[in-house]
Design a protein around this motif. Structure first.
Motif, PDB file in Angstrom:
ATOM      1  N   PRO A 105      18.182  35.060   6.914  1.00  0.00           N
ATOM      2  CA  PRO A 105      18.245  36.241   7.789  1.00  0.00           C
ATOM      3  C   PRO A 105      17.097  36.295   8.790  1.00  0.00           C
ATOM      4  CG  PRO A 105      18.612  36.854   5.495  1.00  0.00           C
ATOM      5  CD  PRO A 105      18.125  35.446   5.487  1.00  0.00           C
ATOM      6  N   PHE A 106      15.872  36.012   8.337  1.00  0.00           N
ATOM      7  CA  PHE A 106      14.733  36.057   9.250  1.00  0.00           C
ATOM      8  C   PHE A 106      14.871  34.994  10.338  1.00  0.00           C
ATOM      9  CE2 PHE A 106      12.633  38.657   6.062  1.00  0.00           C
ATOM     10  CZ  PHE A 106      11.845  39.493   6.826  1.00  0.00           C
ATOM     11  N   GLY A 107      15.307  33.794   9.966  1.00  0.00           N
ATOM     12  CA  GLY A 107      15.461  32.730  10.950  1.00  0.00           C
ATOM     13  C   GLY A 107      16.482  33.066  12.008  1.00  0.00           C
ATOM     14  N   LEU A 108      17.629  33.599  11.588  1.00  0.00           N
ATOM     15  CA  LEU A 108      18.667  33.962  12.551  1.00  0.00           C
ATOM     16  C   LEU A 108      18.223  35.115  13.443  1.00  0.00           C
ATOM     17  CD1 LEU A 108      21.895  33.705  10.345  1.00  0.00           C
ATOM     18  CD2 LEU A 108      21.014  32.060  12.002  1.00  0.00           C
ATOM     19  N   LEU A 109      17.537  36.090  12.867  1.00  0.00           N
ATOM     20  CA  LEU A 109      17.063  37.221  13.677  1.00  0.00           C
ATOM     21  C   LEU A 109      16.025  36.771  14.704  1.00  0.00           C
ATOM     22  CD1 LEU A 109      16.755  40.016  10.953  1.00  0.00           C
ATOM     23  CD2 LEU A 109      18.469  39.841  12.776  1.00  0.00           C
ATOM     24  N   ILE A 110      15.130  35.871  14.303  1.00  0.00           N
ATOM     25  CA  ILE A 110      14.137  35.361  15.256  1.00  0.00           C
ATOM     26  C   ILE A 110      14.816  34.575  16.366  1.00  0.00           C
ATOM     27  CG2 ILE A 110      12.165  33.809  15.522  1.00  0.00           C
ATOM     28  CD1 ILE A 110      11.361  34.524  12.656  1.00  0.00           C
ATOM     29  N   ALA A 111      15.807  33.745  16.001  1.00  0.00           N
ATOM     30  CA  ALA A 111      16.535  32.980  17.022  1.00  0.00           C
ATOM     31  C   ALA A 111      17.289  33.903  17.972  1.00  0.00           C
ATOM     32  CB  ALA A 111      17.498  32.011  16.335  1.00  0.00           C
ATOM     33  N   MET A 112      17.886  34.966  17.450  1.00  0.00           N
ATOM     34  CA  MET A 112      18.571  35.936  18.309  1.00  0.00           C
ATOM     35  C   MET A 112      17.593  36.615  19.258  1.00  0.00           C
ATOM     36  SD  MET A 112      21.183  37.744  15.611  1.00  0.00           S
ATOM     37  CE  MET A 112      22.409  36.795  14.709  1.00  0.00           C
ATOM     38  N   PHE A 113      16.426  36.966  18.730  1.00  0.00           N
ATOM     39  CA  PHE A 113      15.425  37.615  19.578  1.00  0.00           C
ATOM     40  C   PHE A 113      14.964  36.688  20.697  1.00  0.00           C
ATOM     41  CE2 PHE A 113      10.862  38.307  20.435  1.00  0.00           C
ATOM     42  CZ  PHE A 113      10.930  39.579  20.989  1.00  0.00           C
ATOM     43  N   LEU A 114      14.736  35.418  20.367  1.00  0.00           N
ATOM     44  CA  LEU A 114      14.248  34.470  21.369  1.00  0.00           C
ATOM     45  C   LEU A 114      15.284  34.198  22.458  1.00  0.00           C
ATOM     46  CD1 LEU A 114      12.380  31.868  19.128  1.00  0.00           C
ATOM     47  CD2 LEU A 114      11.370  33.566  20.632  1.00  0.00           C
ATOM     48  N   THR A 115      16.550  34.202  22.104  1.00  0.00           N
ATOM     49  CA  THR A 115      17.578  33.846  23.086  1.00  0.00           C
ATOM     50  C   THR A 115      18.094  35.041  23.887  1.00  0.00           C
ATOM     51  OG1 THR A 115      19.237  34.016  21.326  1.00  0.00           O
ATOM     52  CG2 THR A 115      18.357  31.834  21.811  1.00  0.00           C
ATOM     53  N   GLU A 116      18.002  36.253  23.333  1.00  0.00           N
ATOM     54  CA  GLU A 116      18.630  37.390  23.999  1.00  0.00           C
ATOM     55  C   GLU A 116      17.672  38.509  24.392  1.00  0.00           C
ATOM     56  OE1 GLU A 116      21.793  37.532  24.953  1.00  0.00           O
ATOM     57  OE2 GLU A 116      22.102  35.511  24.178  1.00  0.00           O
ATOM     58  N   LEU A 117      16.634  38.730  23.612  1.00  0.00           N
ATOM     59  CA  LEU A 117      15.815  39.928  23.802  1.00  0.00           C
ATOM     60  C   LEU A 117      14.372  39.645  24.179  1.00  0.00           C
ATOM     61  CD1 LEU A 117      17.099  41.919  20.682  1.00  0.00           C
ATOM     62  CD2 LEU A 117      17.827  42.204  23.052  1.00  0.00           C
ATOM     63  N   CYS A 118      13.896  38.464  23.910  1.00  0.00           N
ATOM     64  CA  CYS A 118      12.475  38.176  24.107  1.00  0.00           C
ATOM     65  C   CYS A 118      12.133  38.087  25.592  1.00  0.00           C
ATOM     66  CB  CYS A 118      12.121  36.857  23.410  1.00  0.00           C
ATOM     67  SG  CYS A 118      10.364  36.445  23.507  1.00  0.00           S
ATOM     68  N   PRO A 119      11.041  38.713  26.043  1.00  0.00           N
ATOM     69  CA  PRO A 119      10.596  38.526  27.439  1.00  0.00           C
ATOM     70  C   PRO A 119      10.234  37.071  27.702  1.00  0.00           C
ATOM     71  CG  PRO A 119       9.490  40.395  26.400  1.00  0.00           C
ATOM     72  CD  PRO A 119      10.211  39.669  25.304  1.00  0.00           C
ATOM     73  N   LEU A 120      10.389  36.654  28.953  1.00  0.00           N
ATOM     74  CA  LEU A 120      10.145  35.256  29.300  1.00  0.00           C
ATOM     75  C   LEU A 120       8.701  34.841  29.028  1.00  0.00           C
ATOM     76  CD1 LEU A 120      12.176  34.941  32.629  1.00  0.00           C
ATOM     77  CD2 LEU A 120      12.784  34.093  30.356  1.00  0.00           C
ATOM     78  N   TRP A 121       7.751  35.736  29.251  1.00  0.00           N
ATOM     79  CA  TRP A 121       6.343  35.371  29.059  1.00  0.00           C
ATOM     80  C   TRP A 121       5.983  35.199  27.584  1.00  0.00           C
ATOM     81  CZ3 TRP A 121       3.343  38.560  26.080  1.00  0.00           C
ATOM     82  CH2 TRP A 121       3.830  39.867  25.870  1.00  0.00           C
ATOM     83  N   LEU A 122       6.806  35.784  26.684  1.00  0.00           N
ATOM     84  CA  LEU A 122       6.525  35.691  25.259  1.00  0.00           C
ATOM     85  C   LEU A 122       7.359  34.611  24.577  1.00  0.00           C
ATOM     86  CD1 LEU A 122       4.937  36.997  22.917  1.00  0.00           C
ATOM     87  CD2 LEU A 122       6.826  38.622  22.644  1.00  0.00           C
TER      88      LEU A 122
END
Length: 330
Positions: A105-122
């Motif tokens: 669950p943590f891995g999938l949530l982190i991957a979702m955050f990086l691909t859809e929600l994470c700001p470009l600078w982060l």
């Protein structure tokens, strides 16, 4: 005119000969490439077959001596040469299951955050941090777990769990006993941290491979980010995600040094997750150099064979699951 005709005919014959040489050269290179690739594939099969044969031949004395009781008892006494594999098998399965239960669950949530929600600078710093986690040697995780995580768990986490679950029927047994700090629960946390980068990296890569038009169409229909990930991205990338999970599970099943540091290395099955235990890989790593006698060595090799069988069964089930999914999709 005759000379010109002969000249054209000679040039044509030279051109045909040149083409024949080129085709012959291409055919030879293609044959060499086919032989090379086939030899590499056969070499892999031969290596796998050699490993299997070595494990089987090395474990024959143990299975001949103990029979089925080797996989049905938890006695492990090198002095009396009585060996049973239940405790290492139990520890391997439980720690891997708990690690995947936390890491997936943590891995999938982190991957979702990086691909859809994470700001470009982060996005880039987090991606680099994940890759660095994947590159840390397992012995470093073990040392950190022994000297940092285990004392923290013994002082803060495990006493809290014991007090909070004392009056709950099932959980009181799972989180019972003195807070040692080391044990199956701590080993599972270490394994979850170790496999998390693999699951996250692969999931992020397959999420990025989803055609943007599919997500844009879903957003255009009014879907939320969670709905896009659930109904568009995850179904489209299910094969890659399952492959990443299986890669992490393979790492968890075979991990040795990190688990050896923090699991306690006790050949005993205990209902409490806070109690010390052992795994197949940890048992082999701890005792192989001290194995005296053919029966002791054969028992350790038999543990390796059992671990190989467990891994094979897990991979076969994963392949069967993928076939079922692909069959339903059509």
């Amino acid at each position: 005119m005759v000379d010109v005709a002969w000249q054209h005919e000679d040039e044509a014959s030279q051109d045909v000969a040149e083409r024949a040489r080129v085709l012959q050269k291409l055919k030879a290179s293609d044959t060499f490439f086919r032989i090379l690739t086939r030899s590499a594939a056969i070499f892999v099969l031969m290596m796998l077959g050699g490993v299997i044969i070595s494990l089987i031949s090395g474990s024959i004395p143990a299975f001949r001596e103990f029979g089925f009781s080797f996989v049905s008892t938890q006695i492990w006494n090198p002095v009396t040469e009585k060996f049973g594999a239940v405790a290492p098998i139990y520890g391997t399965i439980v720690t891997s299951f708990l690690a995947m239960l936390i890491a997936v669950p943590f891995g999938l949530l982190i991957a979702m955050f990086l691909t859809e929600l994470c700001p470009l600078w982060l996005r880039r710093p987090i991606g680099i941090a994940i890759e660095l986690l994947a590159g840390i040697p397992s012995i470093i995780y073990g040392i950190w777990g022994l000297f940092v995580l285990a004392p923290f768990f013994a002082d803060h986490v495990q006493p809290t769990l014991i007090a909070a679950t004392r009056n709950i029927p099932v959980l009181s047994s799972l989180f019972a006993g003195p807070p040692y700090g080391i044990g199956i629960f701590t080993a599972s946390i270490i394994l979850a941290i170790m496999v998390l980068p693999f699951i996250t990296s692969i999931s992020r890569d397959v999420f990025d491979a989803v055609p943007p038009v599919l997500k844009e169409a879903a957003y255009g229909l009014g879907c939320s980010t969670w709905e896009v990930m659930r109904f568009v991205v995850l179904p489209y990338t299910r094969v890659g995600v399952i492959g990443g999970v299986m890669l992490g599970l393979g790492r968890a099943l075979g991990e040795t040094m990190a688990v050896t540091f923090v699991i306690g290395n006790a050949h005993k099955i205990n209902a409490s997750l806070l109690a010390p235990g052992t795994t197949i890989a940890a048992t082999i790593a701890n005792e192989f150099t001290e194995a005296v006698g053919d029966l002791y060595t054969s028992s350790l090799i038999a543990l390796g064979l059992i671990l190989f069988v467990i891994t094979f069964i897990v991979l076969a089930l994963a392949r069967f699951l993928l076939m079922r999914i692909e069959g339903k999709v059509g």
